[in-house]
Design a protein around this motif. Structure first.
Motif, mmCIF file in Angstrom:
data_model
loop_
_atom_site.group_PDB
_atom_site.id
_atom_site.type_symbol
_atom_site.label_atom_id
_atom_site.label_comp_id
_atom_site.label_asym_id
_atom_site.label_seq_id
_atom_site.Cartn_x
_atom_site.Cartn_y
_atom_site.Cartn_z
ATOM 1 N N THR A 523 49.741 9.230 24.187
ATOM 2 C CA THR A 523 49.692 10.505 24.523
ATOM 3 C C THR A 523 49.618 11.251 25.171
ATOM 4 N N SER A 524 50.214 11.137 26.643
ATOM 5 C CA SER A 524 50.105 12.423 27.910
ATOM 6 C C SER A 524 50.853 12.732 27.274
ATOM 7 N N SER A 525 51.779 13.090 25.914
ATOM 8 C CA SER A 525 53.127 14.019 25.347
ATOM 9 C C SER A 525 52.428 14.830 24.310
ATOM 10 N N LEU A 526 51.104 14.976 23.849
ATOM 11 C CA LEU A 526 50.993 15.032 22.851
ATOM 12 C C LEU A 526 50.388 16.225 22.963
ATOM 13 N N ASP A 527 50.269 17.019 21.777
ATOM 14 C CA ASP A 527 49.377 18.284 21.360
ATOM 15 C C ASP A 527 48.007 17.828 20.410
ATOM 16 N N ALA A 528 46.838 18.326 21.093
ATOM 17 C CA ALA A 528 45.216 17.315 20.539
ATOM 18 C C ALA A 528 45.220 17.399 19.150
ATOM 19 N N GLU A 529 45.828 17.432 17.748
ATOM 20 C CA GLU A 529 46.014 17.288 16.698
ATOM 21 C C GLU A 529 46.623 15.999 16.719
ATOM 22 N N SER A 530 47.569 15.607 17.399
ATOM 23 C CA SER A 530 48.273 14.523 16.759
ATOM 24 C C SER A 530 47.984 13.622 17.672
ATOM 25 N N GLU A 531 47.853 13.663 18.919
ATOM 26 C CA GLU A 531 46.679 12.938 20.188
ATOM 27 C C GLU A 531 45.290 11.825 19.643
ATOM 28 N N LYS A 532 44.671 13.136 18.340
ATOM 29 C CA LYS A 532 43.797 11.884 18.097
ATOM 30 C C LYS A 532 44.076 11.025 16.712
ATOM 31 N N VAL A 533 44.926 12.002 15.840
ATOM 32 C CA VAL A 533 45.648 10.819 14.989
ATOM 33 C C VAL A 533 46.281 9.493 15.540
ATOM 34 N N VAL A 534 47.106 9.554 16.330
ATOM 35 C CA VAL A 534 47.625 8.435 17.302
ATOM 36 C C VAL A 534 46.459 7.907 18.409
ATOM 37 N N GLN A 535 45.386 8.019 19.045
ATOM 38 C CA GLN A 535 44.459 7.643 19.579
ATOM 39 C C GLN A 535 43.853 6.565 18.390
ATOM 40 N N ASP A 536 43.568 6.792 17.264
ATOM 41 C CA ASP A 536 43.188 6.175 15.415
ATOM 42 C C ASP A 536 43.710 5.521 15.733
ATOM 43 N N ALA A 537 45.432 5.483 15.395
ATOM 44 C CA ALA A 537 45.987 4.447 15.256
ATOM 45 C C ALA A 537 46.350 3.420 16.429
ATOM 46 N N LEU A 538 45.880 3.942 17.893
ATOM 47 C CA LEU A 538 46.449 2.716 19.216
ATOM 48 C C LEU A 538 44.464 1.895 19.269
ATOM 49 N N ALA A 539 43.744 2.698 18.383
ATOM 50 C CA ALA A 539 42.388 2.036 18.039
ATOM 51 C C ALA A 539 42.614 0.946 17.337
ATOM 52 N N THR A 540 43.143 0.941 15.718
ATOM 53 C CA THR A 540 43.427 -0.660 15.590
ATOM 54 C C THR A 540 44.324 -1.051 15.920
ATOM 55 N N LEU A 541 45.535 -1.025 16.929
ATOM 56 C CA LEU A 541 46.346 -1.968 16.999
ATOM 57 C C LEU A 541 46.148 -2.592 18.432
ATOM 58 N N MET A 542 45.012 -2.024 19.219
ATOM 59 C CA MET A 542 43.896 -2.881 20.315
ATOM 60 C C MET A 542 43.411 -4.607 19.772
ATOM 61 N N GLU A 543 43.117 -3.897 18.571
ATOM 62 C CA GLU A 543 41.689 -4.678 17.416
ATOM 63 C C GLU A 543 41.861 -5.864 18.195
ATOM 64 N N GLY A 544 41.138 -6.869 18.633
ATOM 65 C CA GLY A 544 42.114 -8.031 19.161
ATOM 66 C C GLY A 544 42.383 -9.017 20.044
ATOM 67 N N ARG A 545 43.529 -7.586 20.410
ATOM 68 C CA ARG A 545 44.897 -8.021 21.339
ATOM 69 C C ARG A 545 44.233 -7.674 22.807
ATOM 70 N N THR A 546 45.240 -8.291 23.924
ATOM 71 C CA THR A 546 44.724 -8.632 25.221
ATOM 72 C C THR A 546 45.848 -7.160 25.440
ATOM 73 N N SER A 547 45.331 -5.899 25.597
ATOM 74 C CA SER A 547 45.683 -4.233 26.003
ATOM 75 C C SER A 547 45.637 -4.533 27.615
ATOM 76 N N ILE A 548 46.934 -3.767 27.593
ATOM 77 C CA ILE A 548 47.138 -2.773 29.350
ATOM 78 C C ILE A 548 47.591 -1.731 29.085
ATOM 79 N N ILE A 549 46.275 -0.807 29.415
ATOM 80 C CA ILE A 549 46.908 0.866 28.758
ATOM 81 C C ILE A 549 47.512 1.260 30.649
ATOM 82 N N ILE A 550 47.803 2.065 30.407
ATOM 83 C CA ILE A 550 47.976 2.682 31.673
ATOM 84 C C ILE A 550 48.210 4.381 30.799
ATOM 85 N N ALA A 551 47.468 5.256 32.062
ATOM 86 C CA ALA A 551 46.832 6.114 31.665
ATOM 87 C C ALA A 551 46.603 7.733 32.892
ATOM 88 N N HIS A 552 46.930 8.789 32.450
ATOM 89 C CA HIS A 552 46.815 9.671 32.657
ATOM 90 C C HIS A 552 45.621 10.525 32.794
#
Length: 599
Positions: A523-552
């Protein structure tokens, strides 16, 4: 500021040896399935070439019949019918010959292209670090085209010229033995000399074109950087630089002109001189009555054909050398060790993975940078279903950790374990089926939205695609397009916004249903509104999975189970967001203050 040469012209020269011929012959395995068409084509090539050599004989025969010099058992009408029949036969043979060689070349080269493509996409990442993709594609395109020309035209014409040359000499030896000796003593020497002279002229022409290209390069650079030229008041400097290059163009052009003029003198004096000398000798024999006019015409025609075949052999020989060089570069790639077997990929059974990950004393250097140790005794664990984040400055080794987990490279020391097993013990294809990645810069293929989502699971049903799009928060914007899932995204997804591309990538990962999920600055290259939508989608994606996140952006990883702070290839801190934020002098706390506290 020199121009980089590319394409076929910068290929190394090839010297013909027995070993190179034997190696080049191995490329014929690609036409082995079409060997019957190739063999029959060679037979027709022989028939066509021999039939062609009858025409000069018939021409001389018609002249002798018309002049009445000899009593002939044929009339001009008879010869005319024979000539018409031979023309029909020659046309039919040529048609089938060309068609058969086209079958061999088109299908054989298609097999070469398929083999090269499969080899390239099955190569390890280290291969693409040593060979730049742009140059690799350009090189292979030019080499395969040379091979295509060799299969379709050059090889057949080379054999054809040899047949014509031998047949012409045999015809002359029977029809005019005395003149044949004179011709063989003079004409081939002149033709070969003309070939070498012509090759030198072509070399000068190429050098002239290169000098001209250098001058055009200066012109292009100057026009593209005209603001810099004017800002630094370098108009005089650029004018002098361009003037020097133009002077070199003039010098090379005049050198080329001088040698071209000498070549013209050579052609007129020696080539035509040798030809007219032979004709003069023949005319003397006609005057003496030892040769008929028709035989002289035959001789002149055969001599011209032999001369053309010698010149043709030189050109086709050069092209064959280029094709041999092309086969070497193609075979070098085909002989590279690949990391996966594409042919058997569909039959490889899946590996059930729970998602337990452990790095044990991992050390790693990139093959292209062996002097820099990127990971230094790296050790950490991730439990199944955990969400962990990798934090650190650029170049700390975060992306390297992910690439090693994907088995893009082999580690130097230590072990990477998944569910207690070294990942090197797994089949690469079966192992990677359990991993999905959502990168920072999403690259979509130039097809439809449906095709890009299906890339996660090509066998998925329509309902699964729609469900994945909904979970990725992509279904709402997909429905706004008139074509829906069939909307074309353009090259690399340029018709979609950054947030839309990210959600397509997330839907692709959801459809794959991986046990291990890798998020690289998603989500590092997204605007605030797009980031919120993508973060919600990522939260759904990460449910029940081993997740490694590279984050700034540390705000995106507040709720992860574990944070690893990486510095110079080592873990210097680990803990939750709350734990690390409470360490006053900690590296994570320092990063958090820079991001969260107002300036």
């Amino acid at each position: 500021m020199s121009r980089r040469k590319s394409g076929a012209d910068d290929a190394p020269k090839v010297r013909l040896t027995r070993e190179k011929l034997a190696a080049a012959a191995k490329i014929f395995r690609f036409i082995h399935p079409y060997r019957f068409a190739f063999g029959f084509g060679l037979v027709l090539l022989f028939v066509s070439s021999i039939t062609f050599m009858v025409f000069p004989y018939l021409s001389g025969l018609m002249v002798d019949i018309a002049s009445g010099e000899k009593e002939m058992p044929y009339s001009l009408v008879d010869v005319g019918w024979i000539l018409a029949a031979i023309l029909v036969i020659q046309g039919a043979v040529s048609y089938f010959r060309i068609y058969l060689f086209s079958i061999v070349s088109e299908k054989g080269i298609a097999d070469v292209r398929r083999a090269l493509y499969e080899k390239l996409i099955s190569m390890p990442m280290s291969f693409f670090e040593h060979a730049r993709v742009g140059e690799l594609v350009s090189r292979l395109t030019a080499d395969v085209e040379k091979l295509y020309n060799a299969f379709s035209i050059t090889l057949a014409e080379f054999l054809r010229q040899i047949i014509i040359l031998l047949a012409g000499i045999i015809f002359l030896a029977f029809r005019a033995p005395q003149l044949s000796l004179i011709m063989l003593a003079t004409f081939p020497v002149v033709i070969i000399g003309a070939m070498f002279f012509g090759r030198f002229i072509r070399k000068l022409s190429k050098e002239r074109q290169e000098e001209l290209a250098e001058s055009n390069n200066i012109l292009n650079e100057t026009m593209q950087a005209i603001q810099a030229v004017k800002a630094f008041t370098n108009e005089l400097f650029e004018s002098v630089r361009y003037g020097k290059r133009i002077n070199r163009v003039v010098g090379m052009s005049l050198k080329y002109a001088r040698w071209r003029a000498l070549f013209s003198v050579f052609i007129v004096t020696f080539l035509f001189g040798a030809l007219f000398f032979i004709i003069w000798q023949g005319a003397m024999m006609v005057q003496d009555g030892t040769m008929s006019v028709g035989v002289l015409i035959e001789f002149v025609a055969y001599t011209a054909i032999i001369g053309a075949s010698i010149a043709g052999l030189g050109n086709f020989y050069t092209e064959l050398l280029g094709a041999i060089g092309a086969t070497e570069r193609i075979r070098e790639i085909l002989l590279e060790n690949q990391e996966i077997d594409i042919q058997n990929a569909a039959h490889i059974p899946d590996i059930p993975v729970k998602g337990h990950i452990e790095y044990k004393n991992v050390r790693f250097r990139y093959p292209t940078r062996p002097d820099i140790e990127v990971l230094k005794d790296m050790s950490f664990k991730v439990e199944p279903g955990q969400k962990v984040a990798l934090v650190g400055t650029s170049g700390a080794g975060k992306s390297t950790i992910v690439q090693l987990l994907l088995r893009f490279y082999n580690i130097d020391e230590g072990d990477i374990l998944v569910d207690g097993q070294p990942i090197s013990s797994f089949n690469t294809t079966a192992y990677r089926r359990n991993i999905a990645i959502v990168p920072q810069e999403v690259i979509l293929f130039g097809g439809s939205i449906r095709e890009n989502i299906l890339y996660g699971n090509p066998n998925a049903e329509e309902e699964a695609i729609i469900e994945a799009a909904k979970k990725a928060n992509a279904w709402d914007f997909i429905q706004t397009f008139p074509e829906g899932l069939d909307t074309l995204v353009g090259e690399r997804g340029v018709k979609l916004s950054g947030g839309q591309r990210q959600r397509i990538a997330i839907a692709r990962a959801i459809l794959k249903d991986p046990a291990i999920l890798l998020l690289d600055e998603a989500t590092s290259s997204l605007d605030a509104e797009s980031e919120k939508v993508v973060q919600d989608a990522l939260a759904t994606l990460m449910e029940g999975r081993t997740s490694i996140i590279i984050a700034h952006r540390l705000a995106t990883i507040r709720d992860v189970d574990q944070i690893f702070v990486i510095e110079n290839g080592q873990i210097i801190e680990q803990g939750t967001h709350t734990e690390l934020s409470q360490r006053e002098e900690g590296a994570y706390n320092t990063l958090a203050k820079l991001q969260f506290e107002p300036i």
